[in-house]
Enzyme design. Structure first.
Site, mmCIF file in Angstrom:
data_model
loop_
_atom_site.group_PDB
_atom_site.id
_atom_site.type_symbol
_atom_site.label_atom_id
_atom_site.label_comp_id
_atom_site.label_asym_id
_atom_site.label_seq_id
_atom_site.Cartn_x
_atom_site.Cartn_y
_atom_site.Cartn_z
ATOM 1 N N VAL A 44 2.989 3.134 -4.520
ATOM 2 C CA VAL A 44 2.008 4.221 -4.605
ATOM 3 C C VAL A 44 2.632 5.589 -4.364
ATOM 4 C CG1 VAL A 44 -0.098 5.166 -3.577
ATOM 5 C CG2 VAL A 44 0.123 2.688 -3.934
ATOM 6 N N ASP A 45 3.432 5.699 -3.309
ATOM 7 C CA ASP A 45 3.957 7.003 -2.895
ATOM 8 C C ASP A 45 4.726 7.750 -3.983
ATOM 9 O OD1 ASP A 45 2.828 6.231 -0.560
ATOM 10 O OD2 ASP A 45 4.596 6.487 0.677
ATOM 11 N N HIS A 100 0.801 -1.221 0.000
ATOM 12 C CA HIS A 100 0.000 0.000 0.000
ATOM 13 C C HIS A 100 0.830 1.265 0.000
ATOM 14 C CE1 HIS A 100 1.055 -0.812 4.154
ATOM 15 N NE2 HIS A 100 0.752 0.417 4.480
ATOM 16 N N CYS A 101 2.168 1.151 -0.026
ATOM 17 C CA CYS A 101 2.994 2.366 0.068
ATOM 18 C C CYS A 101 4.044 2.482 -1.038
ATOM 19 C CB CYS A 101 3.690 2.415 1.434
ATOM 20 S SG CYS A 101 2.590 2.879 2.797
ATOM 21 N N ILE A 102 4.965 1.542 -1.122
ATOM 22 C CA ILE A 102 6.117 1.696 -2.006
ATOM 23 C C ILE A 102 5.721 1.874 -3.477
ATOM 24 C CG2 ILE A 102 8.240 0.614 -2.834
ATOM 25 C CD1 ILE A 102 8.614 -0.576 -0.097
#
Length: 437
Positions: A278-279, A274-276
């Site tokens: 997306v960010d 959910h982060c790498i």
């Protein structure tokens, strides 16, 4: 403002304040449990009625949160879940942990966050502290959330407090407890920062205040862009080493013996979670508002997004060496979660690999002990198959896309004619039918 701060801060310090967490997913539920364990009464607002009901029955759907702990907190009336924003009116602190995904064109999707902000605005009162934890680009708290909340007629920083604190959850990792990971906090005003810091200090070992929500938001982007860029570097070097006939895994192991100035990163089939993945896209979108083209960051996304295609290329080449083609080949993908020993398949490169295999005419199945089914636009819902001898003997190739601990890999090697290892799980195996990334 002095009276407001004193009243709220007193309730927080003596832990008689009620805290609410909006969004009980991979970020929100562990946070809600940690806050409840610190002695606060916690209200969870969850849009999914099934999830809210599960919590109220003492059942956890997150790997890192034991059901027995949920049950204990629910029995103690310390934790309760609801689908209604109306219940937030009784809370002193509201922490927003809703998803911030990407659109199909990989643009920031703030729809969940906007909906949550509108829900909070409808019940907002002067004593509230609102903290955003959803990962997003710098400026979101001040430029997106603040105006929505102020539609209530109340002013952020004077009538209510507003801050951002990036989540730092690493699913499946037991090395660090949530409360042991330092908590970064940036408020809209010094008073907002102080109160948010006071709140998190009740549950977390260390809180790191910064000067603004923008700084706190950039902290989160920087942390994940750092990882994305370094993963992209090692992935690109892996492609080069493949052409040069050099074992990249051996290169990394040797380089990692250097006691200074080096941090090992490892190649793989792509990045997920959910982060790498997306960010970087969130930061790229924000950078364009300033006529700034972050080429280095964009290149890293290009490299990592291409890795599933490289896995397909290696698989095609390996099949060709035995006179087979990808079209019509029977492929078993091992692992669809984005990382080892978790049940989270969001943005997993395994899903892209399965999609590409299908488009190339392969017959694709998967096994994952943590993910019973996955959903595709076409062919729809696909269920995990059991890892039986019959299944293994029926396939032309196994692709190790996620290296879960529960799988007997030696059994796989012994029963399958071709194994493509995208995770270096079989690093000590020298069998000729094992192909490593």
């Amino acid at each position: 403002m002095k009276t407001l701060e004193t009243t709220v801060e007193t309730r927080i310090r003596n832990r008689t304040a009620t805290a609410a967490v909006v969004g009980l997913g991979y970020v929100g539920l562990p946070l809600a449990v940690a806050i409840a364990q610190a002695g606060f009464a916690v209200l969870g607002v969850e849009a999914d009625p099934a999830r809210a009901a599960a919590i109220n029955h003492g059942d956890s759907y997150i790997d890192d949160v034991p059901s027995r702990e949920i049950g204990r907190l629910v029995d103690d009336r310390t934790l309760v879940a609801t689908t209604s924003y109306e219940a937030l009116h009784a809370a002193d602190v509201i922490v927003v942990c809703v998803p911030t995904p990407l659109t199909k064109s990989k643009e920031p999707d703030l729809s969940y966050l906007v909906a949550a902000a509108k829900g909070c605005a409808a019940i907002l009162r002067p004593e509230h502290l609102i903290v955003l934890e959803s990962t997003t680009y710098p400026g979101t708290t001040a430029e997106v959330v603040r105006p929505i909340l102020e539609e209530s007629g109340l002013r952020a920083g004077s009538d209510f407090h507003l801050a951002f604190s990036p989540e730092r959850i690493d699913p499946g990792t037991r090395q660090y407890a949530l409360v042991d990971i330092p908590k970064v906090v940036g408020g809209l005003t010094p008073g907002c920062t102080r109160l948010a810091q006071c709140f998190y200090e009740q549950a977390f070992r260390k809180v790191v205040p910064v000067s603004s929500p923008d700084v706190a938001e950039m902290v989160k982007c920087y942390e994940n862009v750092f990882r994305n860029v370094n993963i992209a570097l090692v992935n690109e070097l892996t492609l080069l080493c493949d052409r040069m006939g050099i074992n990249m895994w051996e290169v990394i192991d040797a380089a990692a013996t250097k006691p200074y100035g080096f941090m090992p990163f490892y190649p793989g089939p792509g990045v997920g979670g959910h982060c790498i993945p997306v960010d970087p896209y969130y930061l790229l979108a924000k950078a364009r508002e300033y006529d700034f083209h972050a080429q280095f960051i964009e290149l890293s996304t290009t490299v990592n997004d291409a890795m599933p295609y490289y896995v397909i290329s290696r698989t095609t080449k390996a099949l060709g060496a035995s006179g087979k083609t990808l079209r019509g080949a029977r492929i078993l993908v091992l692992g669809v979660a984005y990382k080892r020993d978790v049940s989270d398949a969001r943005m997993s490169p395994s899903l892209k690999i399965m999609e590409l295999l299908g488009k190339h005419g392969a017959h694709v199945r998967y096994h994952d002990p943590h993910v019973p089914q996955v959903h595709f636009a076409n062919p729809g819902t696909v269920a995990s198959v059991p890892l039986t001898d019959e299944v293994l003997s029926s396939v032309d190739c196994v692709i190790i896309a996620t290296d879960h601990s529960a799988v007997d890999y030696q059994r796989v090697v012994d029963r399958v004619s071709l194994v493509v290892d995208a995770r270096n799980r079989l690093r000590d195996c020298r069998a000729p039918h094992v192909v490593r990334l």
